[in-house]
Write an enzyme that holds these catalytic residues in place. Structure first.
Site, PDB file in Angstrom:
ATOM      1  CG  HIS A 172      -1.948  -1.084   1.189  1.00  0.00           C
ATOM      2  ND1 HIS A 172      -2.708  -1.448   2.278  1.00  0.00           N
ATOM      3  CD2 HIS A 172      -2.354  -1.896   0.176  1.00  0.00           C
ATOM      4  CE1 HIS A 172      -3.534  -2.432   1.942  1.00  0.00           C
ATOM      5  NE2 HIS A 172      -3.332  -2.721   0.670  1.00  0.00           N
TER       6      HIS A 172
HETATM    7  C1  LIG Z   1       0.339  -7.241  -4.635  1.00  0.00           C
HETATM    8  C2  LIG Z   1      -0.631  -6.145  -4.298  1.00  0.00           C
HETATM    9  C3  LIG Z   1      -1.795  -6.456  -3.595  1.00  0.00           C
HETATM   10  C4  LIG Z   1      -2.711  -5.457  -3.278  1.00  0.00           C
HETATM   11  N1  LIG Z   1      -3.915  -5.799  -2.715  1.00  0.00           N
HETATM   12  C5  LIG Z   1      -4.890  -4.854  -2.638  1.00  0.00           C
HETATM   13  C6  LIG Z   1      -6.219  -5.210  -2.277  1.00  0.00           C
HETATM   14  O1  LIG Z   1      -6.541  -6.381  -2.027  1.00  0.00           O
HETATM   15  N2  LIG Z   1      -7.157  -4.224  -2.223  1.00  0.00           N
HETATM   16  C7  LIG Z   1      -6.856  -2.917  -2.481  1.00  0.00           C
HETATM   17  O2  LIG Z   1      -7.739  -2.064  -2.387  1.00  0.00           O
HETATM   18  N3  LIG Z   1      -5.587  -2.551  -2.812  1.00  0.00           N
HETATM   19  C8  LIG Z   1      -4.626  -3.484  -2.935  1.00  0.00           C
HETATM   20  N4  LIG Z   1      -3.376  -3.135  -3.347  1.00  0.00           N
HETATM   21  C9  LIG Z   1      -3.045  -1.702  -3.520  1.00  0.00           C
HETATM   22  C10 LIG Z   1      -3.552  -1.072  -4.805  1.00  0.00           C
HETATM   23  O3  LIG Z   1      -3.578  -1.982  -5.871  1.00  0.00           O
HETATM   24  C11 LIG Z   1      -2.636   0.126  -5.135  1.00  0.00           C
HETATM   25  O4  LIG Z   1      -2.671   1.021  -4.046  1.00  0.00           O
HETATM   26  C12 LIG Z   1      -3.041   0.876  -6.380  1.00  0.00           C
HETATM   27  O5  LIG Z   1      -3.115   0.012  -7.479  1.00  0.00           O
HETATM   28  C13 LIG Z   1      -2.056   2.014  -6.664  1.00  0.00           C
HETATM   29  O6  LIG Z   1      -2.485   2.710  -7.809  1.00  0.00           O
HETATM   30  P1  LIG Z   1      -1.581   3.813  -8.503  1.00  0.00           P
HETATM   31  O7  LIG Z   1      -2.358   4.335  -9.641  1.00  0.00           O
HETATM   32  O8  LIG Z   1      -1.086   4.751  -7.469  1.00  0.00           O
HETATM   33  O9  LIG Z   1      -0.286   3.039  -9.027  1.00  0.00           O
HETATM   34  P2  LIG Z   1      -0.187   1.700  -9.925  1.00  0.00           P
HETATM   35  O10 LIG Z   1      -1.518   1.085 -10.114  1.00  0.00           O
HETATM   36  O11 LIG Z   1       0.879   0.873  -9.311  1.00  0.00           O
HETATM   37  O12 LIG Z   1       0.289   2.255 -11.334  1.00  0.00           O
HETATM   38  C14 LIG Z   1       1.577   2.707 -11.634  1.00  0.00           C
HETATM   39  C15 LIG Z   1       1.910   2.266 -13.057  1.00  0.00           C
HETATM   40  O13 LIG Z   1       3.061   2.948 -13.514  1.00  0.00           O
HETATM   41  C16 LIG Z   1       3.883   2.050 -14.244  1.00  0.00           C
HETATM   42  N5  LIG Z   1       5.229   2.621 -14.197  1.00  0.00           N
HETATM   43  C17 LIG Z   1       6.049   2.734 -13.118  1.00  0.00           C
HETATM   44  N6  LIG Z   1       7.170   3.401 -13.492  1.00  0.00           N
HETATM   45  C18 LIG Z   1       7.019   3.710 -14.802  1.00  0.00           C
HETATM   46  C19 LIG Z   1       7.819   4.429 -15.737  1.00  0.00           C
HETATM   47  N7  LIG Z   1       9.002   4.975 -15.395  1.00  0.00           N
HETATM   48  N8  LIG Z   1       7.371   4.561 -17.012  1.00  0.00           N
HETATM   49  C20 LIG Z   1       6.172   4.031 -17.383  1.00  0.00           C
HETATM   50  N9  LIG Z   1       5.384   3.339 -16.540  1.00  0.00           N
HETATM   51  C21 LIG Z   1       5.801   3.211 -15.273  1.00  0.00           C
HETATM   52  C22 LIG Z   1       3.704   0.732 -13.540  1.00  0.00           C
HETATM   53  O14 LIG Z   1       4.044  -0.340 -14.402  1.00  0.00           O
HETATM   54  C23 LIG Z   1       2.221   0.776 -13.172  1.00  0.00           C
HETATM   55  O15 LIG Z   1       1.421   0.222 -14.192  1.00  0.00           O
HETATM   56  C24 LIG Z   1      -2.432  -4.105  -3.642  1.00  0.00           C
HETATM   57  C25 LIG Z   1      -1.260  -3.793  -4.346  1.00  0.00           C
HETATM   58  C26 LIG Z   1      -0.373  -4.796  -4.681  1.00  0.00           C
HETATM   59  C27 LIG Z   1       0.874  -4.437  -5.449  1.00  0.00           C
END
Ligand SMILES: Cc1cc2nc3c(=O)[nH]c(=O)nc-3n(C[C@H](O)[C@H](O)[C@H](O)COP(=O)(O)OP(=O)(O)OC[C@H]3O[C@@H](n4cnc5c(N)ncnc54)[C@H](O)[C@@H]3O)c2cc1C
Length: 614
Positions: free
Chosen positions: A549
């Site tokens: 998280h």
């Molecule tokens: C294993 C796991 C289990 C989880 N379980 C739960 C759950 O059960 N319930 C829940 O509510 N939440 C859960 N979470 C948390 C939730 O999924 C995350 O908080 C959320 O997805 C974060 O969203 P975001 O948009 O901030 O980042 P992300 O969804 O992580 O998106 C970031 C994106 O940027 C890309 N990226 C990174 N660097 C670069 C770059 N330099 N150039 C281009 N692309 C790049 C990555 O590949 C990724 O696709 C979990 C997370 C994980 C990893």
């Protein structure tokens, strides 16, 4: 073709670039394109396309996303941390189109009202954010319709399978400890969660049993709609190295290159893969949405950050923004395994150990595939006696931060019907586990670049268990003891799986046991001695893990308070650059963080639509 993994020769300039096609990034791209189909939008995602990937689509296969060999996950490796017995933490994060929503454990959970109000950011109070939480979901659960959505793209259901007996068993056991069943712990309406309650788990799973990730629910349908979103394009397998600025510090484009994970692969729709960087210009806006561990690195490689960090890394300064990469937050989790009398069809152990043929399950669309093994979740507070037992410093923090905020839990404990780890050396058996995480850790870490290249390893510290008064470790000790008391009261309980618990002395009442049947009669709480507590604390430092998280590394706050973005998500010190992902929350939330990421994507879309007049 609107989704490609090789840059077309004529793709030199678009209106808006979204760097990172994760949870918030996919939501944002889709909503901007809906608002203005003629605006050209390019999503640049480091990971591969997730479309139809069985390990993503079928919820029951969630463990494959966090296996060390996963190619859909980014593994951010930390430095050795003394507070963690010298361990180097590895924090997995989504690394595929859809980001975390494509690989996460699918548990539906929402922030408490006071969490969002505590952000203290104009326009971002709970009352102002609930509409965005409703906008992304179609909620099929019980509870208050007023605070849940009924027409969003992401379906929230109980899934297609539940292990009903153990679910009822867990609920009854928690009730015996004074934590009753709630219909809706995710209402975000400020209802007290004192002393806490449990809830039948809801999940990001559609009625057809498929994962409801941001790419499948927002992007793919628009890319496939026969041309209505022709100006929406997605480049996968390309890492954004840096944002480019003109002389007036306006973001005017990005430099990207093939992600190193895909250099040896075949390009499916163009010339052979090349590592050479490419520049793509953006006429109106660049949005960084690379997640809490990715976005600060992109900003710093672009020259936005603490001058001392940039100097060490050899990156010329564009804007002095001291907060970039600071304030790293995560929840602190333990996943403890127990022996059980569960039947083989009540856990995912047989599937993970290879005793069930996954191909056959997929072929017959078995309902088991639409399950995440987590049937009950909770939000729990300690009693006043528990607070006293944790000592004066804990009492002070409790009185300051929790007492007058009765909707704030100290821990979230979730049942899990499987062994929470590598099954390869286990006996043939069915395991029951409890995953417990503490909700508002006071410890903070950081992530920074160490060089100008995307491949330079980051300087990353989780900071776990470094808060000055030791409140975080005490909270985790409380969570360990409470999850164990719940499991000990279950009819399926057959003792602890000792390798997954602290090594309490064999003559201690806290020692792990192996049982033939459940504990008969009234179950008394284990009385932990000082020595047991010392063993528990040491074990926690050796074993506490990331809850995945990650948050807070480009926080939305005034610049002088180490803020990185303002309430419109614009980065301080430069123009036409925003951050849209879970880097921006200034403080933590008592929830699994997926819903906050969808919410940030939705809210950001409205802000940008208004600002650009789309
Ligand atoms: C294993 C796991 C289990 C989880 N379980 C739960 C759950 O059960 N319930 C829940 O509510 N939440 C859960 N979470 C948390 C939730 O999924 C995350 O908080 C959320 O997805 C974060 O969203 P975001 O948009 O901030 O980042 P992300 O969804 O992580 O998106 C970031 C994106 O940027 C890309 N990226 C990174 N660097 C670069 C770059 N330099 N150039 C281009 N692309 C790049 C990555 O590949 C990724 O696709 C979990 C997370 C994980 C990893």
């Amino acid at each position: 073709m609107s989704l490609f993994n090789t840059i077309p020769n004529d793709l030199d300039e678009v209106d808006i670039i979204i760097a990172g096609g994760g949870t918030a990034g996919c939501v944002l791209a889709a909503r901007l394109s809906d608002a203005s189909p003629n605006t050209s939008i390019l999503v640049v995602e480091g990971g591969r396309n997730n479309r139809g990937d069985p390990s993503i689509v079928h919820p029951a296969l969630f463990l494959s996303g966090i296996a060390p060999t996963s190619t859909t996950t980014l593994f951010y490796k930390g430095a050795a941390e003394p507070s963690l017995a010298g361990r180097e933490m590895v924090v997995p994060s989504g690394g595929v189109l859809g980001g975390g929503s494509s690989i996460n454990l699918l548990t539906y959970s929402r922030a408490q009202k006071s969490d969002l109000d505590a952000w203290g950011v104009p326009g971002w109070t709970a009352d102002e954010l609930v509409p965005y939480m409703k906008k992304f979901e179609t909620y099929h659960g019980p509870g208050k319709a007023a605070t849940h959505g009924d027409s969003g793209p992401v379906h929230v259901t109980g899934g297609t399978f539940t292990a009903s007996h153990s679910k009822a068993d867990f609920i009854q056991a928690a009730d015996r400890l004074g934590w009753p069943l709630s219909r809706d712990l995710q209402a975000v309406d400020g209802s007290a969660c004192s002393p806490g309650a449990v809830q039948a788990n809801l999940r990001y799973i559609g009625e057809d049993g498929t994962r409801q990730d941001a790419a499948h629910r927002y992007l793919h349908p628009r890319l496939d709609d026969g041309g209505a979103h022709q100006q929406l394009r997605v480049l996968t397998e390309h890492q954004v190295v840096r944002v480019l600025f003109d002389g007036e510090k306006r973001a005017v484009g990005i430099e990207c290159q093939r992600d190193s994970r895909f250099l040896d692969g075949d390009a499916v729709d163009g010339p052979a893969a090349s590592a050479s960087p490419r520049i793509i210009m953006a006429r109106r806006l660049v949005v960084v949405s690379c997640g809490a561990l990715g976005s600060p690195l992109v900003l710093e490689r672009s020259g936005v950050g603490d001058p001392a960090v940039l100097k060490r890394a050899g990156v010329p300064l564009v804007a002095d923004v001291l907060g970039v990469g600071l304030n790293y937050m995560d929840h602190h989790v333990l996943a403890c395994p127990y022996r059980s009398s569960l039947e083989p069809d009540e856990t995912l152990d047989a599937l993970y150990a290879g005793r069930i043929d996954m191909g056959a399950l997929v072929a017959r669309r078995d309902p088991l595939l639409g399950w995440n093994a987590a049937d009950v979740t909770s939000k729990l507070r300690p009693s006043e006696d528990d607070v006293d037992a944790m000592g004066e410093e804990f009492r002070d923090v409790w009185d300051r931060d929790f007492k007058e905020r009765p909707d704030r839990p100290l821990a979230i404990i979730t049942s899990l019907n499987c062994f929470p780890g590598d099954p390869s050396s286990l006996p043939v058996a069915q395991f029951m586990s409890a995953s417990s995480f503490t909700t508002y850790p006071y410890s903070r870490g950081h992530i920074h670049i160490t060089g100008p290249r995307a491949t330079d390893p980051p300087d990353f510290r989780t900071g776990f268990f470094t808060d000055p008064h030791g409140v975080d470790v005490k909270s985790s000790m409380w969570a360990y003891k409470k999850q164990r008391e719940i499991l000990r009261r279950m009819a399926v309980y057959r003792g602890e799986w000792a390798p997954g618990h602290p090594p309490f002395a064999s003559d201690s009442p806290a020692a792990c046991v192996e049982r033939e049947g459940p504990i008969a009669g009234e179950v008394k709480n284990i009385a932990y001695t000082r020595e047991d507590d010392a063993v528990l604390e040491k074990w926690l430092r050796e074993n506490v893990q990331t809850t995945w998280h990650s948050m807070g590394t480009c926080k939305m706050a005034p610049r002088e308070e180490r803020g990185v973005v303002d309430p419109t998500l614009s980065v301080y010190g430069v123009q036409r650059l925003k951050v849209v992902d879970l880097s921006i929350p200034p403080s933590n939330i008592a929830a699994n963080t997926g819903s906050a990421a969808f919410m940030v994507g939705e809210k950001a879309a409205d802000l940008i639509i208004a600002e650009l007049g789309l």
